[in-house]
Enzyme design. Sequence first.
Site, PDB file in Angstrom:
ATOM      1  N   HIS A  62     -27.790  16.017   7.504  1.00 57.82           N
ATOM      2  CA  HIS A  62     -28.578  16.907   8.354  1.00 57.82           C
ATOM      3  C   HIS A  62     -30.028  16.462   8.430  1.00 57.82           C
ATOM      4  CE1 HIS A  62     -25.136  19.509   8.237  1.00 57.82           C
ATOM      5  NE2 HIS A  62     -25.245  19.710   6.944  1.00 57.82           N
ATOM      6  N   THR A 205     -34.390  27.292   8.706  1.00 58.24           N
ATOM      7  CA  THR A 205     -34.029  26.857  10.064  1.00 58.24           C
ATOM      8  C   THR A 205     -32.663  26.176  10.098  1.00 58.24           C
ATOM      9  OG1 THR A 205     -35.118  24.700   9.868  1.00 58.24           O
ATOM     10  CG2 THR A 205     -36.453  26.556  10.659  1.00 58.24           C
TER      11      THR A 205
HETATM   12  C1  SG4 Z   1     -32.578  20.898   5.151  1.00 58.73           C
HETATM   13  O1  SG4 Z   1     -31.190  20.937   5.502  1.00 58.73           O
HETATM   14  C2  SG4 Z   1     -32.716  20.644   3.642  1.00 58.73           C
HETATM   15  O2  SG4 Z   1     -31.969  19.519   3.247  1.00 58.73           O
HETATM   16  C3  SG4 Z   1     -32.307  21.878   2.846  1.00 58.73           C
HETATM   17  O3  SG4 Z   1     -32.577  21.651   1.454  1.00 58.73           O
HETATM   18  C4  SG4 Z   1     -33.122  23.079   3.329  1.00 58.73           C
HETATM   19  O4  SG4 Z   1     -32.729  24.240   2.609  1.00 58.73           O
HETATM   20  C5  SG4 Z   1     -32.858  23.305   4.798  1.00 58.73           C
HETATM   21  O5  SG4 Z   1     -33.240  22.134   5.518  1.00 58.73           O
HETATM   22  C6  SG4 Z   1     -33.638  24.471   5.372  1.00 58.73           C
HETATM   23  O6  SG4 Z   1     -35.029  24.303   5.114  1.00 58.73           O
HETATM   24  O7  SG4 Z   1     -37.379  24.302   5.593  1.00 58.73           O
HETATM   25  N1  SG4 Z   1     -35.850  23.659   7.484  1.00 58.73           N
HETATM   26  S1  SG4 Z   1     -36.099  24.604   6.220  1.00 58.73           S
HETATM   27  O8  SG4 Z   1     -35.953  25.991   6.640  1.00 58.73           O
HETATM   28  O9  SG4 Z   1     -34.460  24.074   1.135  1.00 58.73           O
HETATM   29  C7  SG4 Z   1     -33.450  24.635   1.520  1.00 58.73           C
HETATM   30  C8  SG4 Z   1     -31.579  21.841   0.570  1.00 58.73           C
HETATM   31  O10 SG4 Z   1     -30.461  22.169   0.918  1.00 58.73           O
HETATM   32  C9  SG4 Z   1     -32.976  25.879   0.884  1.00 58.73           C
HETATM   33  C10 SG4 Z   1     -31.939  21.598  -0.863  1.00 58.73           C
HETATM   34 ZN    ZN Z   2     -36.826  21.972   7.536  1.00 56.24          ZN
END
Ligand code: SG4
Ligand code: ZN
Length: 263
Positions: A62, A205
């Site tokens: 992702h 997001t």
């Molecule tokens: C990305 O998928 C990251 O890899 C995720 O990190 C993250 O979720 C997610 O984005 C959403 O983050 O700042 N765009 S955002 O709202 O950090 C988290 C992990 O899965 C919980 C560790």
């Molecule tokens: Zn992000």
Amino acid sequence: DESHWNYETNGKNWGGVCSSGVRQSPISLNVQKSLIVPLPRIVFGNYDIKLKGPLTLLNNGHTVHMDIPETTNGKKPFITGGLLKGRYVADGLHFHWGSPDSRGSEHLINQQRFDVEMHIVHRNAKYQDIDEAVNHKDGLAVIAVLLKIVKNPKLIFPGLNKVLGALPRVTKYSARTTIPGGLSLGQMLGNVNPRDFFTYRGSLTTPICQEAVTWSVFSQVLPVSYSSVSRFWKLRDSEGHRLINNFRGIQPRNGRPVFYRVG
Ligand code: SG4
Ligand code: ZN
């Protein structure tokens, strides 16, 4: 299964809170539509201390993700200030980008989309881990920094350049690479002005879009070269497809206040 979502519809087909929520992210930020208030500036704790190496960069299908370890003196970088009450400890860092013919930031500023958006995710220190934090309104604080392609970027960001330089080593899904030590989180921010930012209460997001995030989006944009941003466009997802345009579409503001701090 939660990990099988993709960006084909900019997130319009995501379920759960992603579609039923009322304070979702990203949103369109506008100086004119923001409350200009004397908030405290964001304070960066241990951002100037080097992180314990080696740092690992992962293509998780992702995005490109880096877990943030302790600093060399056994502390964790943290932030406080802005709308935040108490300390938020740095957990991870990742990016959102576009394609050779479209920009890919998640937030817009004054109607403009930028080329790349970097997120540094922090967890409220009063919660044990991210899994606990995502279930609380005050669980997470994400710092967003926008990157813009310019012809001859004159400013040098040693940390950011190291991370962007490692991207060709994580082209494939689930590929990992290490970045030699000697990097502090402050070096990822370059000389971004921490006094000027938008801040509001929103969500993650990506699925399942928990409404646990206080967003702080810096209004100063960092200049980067075309060649470094083009490395993002060569990455691949778990199905071998190009990992491009990994940004979620703009969400309704639903009357939420957005604060803008300047100077
Ligand atoms: C990305 O998928 C990251 O890899 C995720 O990190 C993250 O979720 C997610 O984005 C959403 O983050 O700042 N765009 S955002 O709202 O950090 C988290 C992990 O899965 C919980 C560790
Ligand atoms: Zn992000």
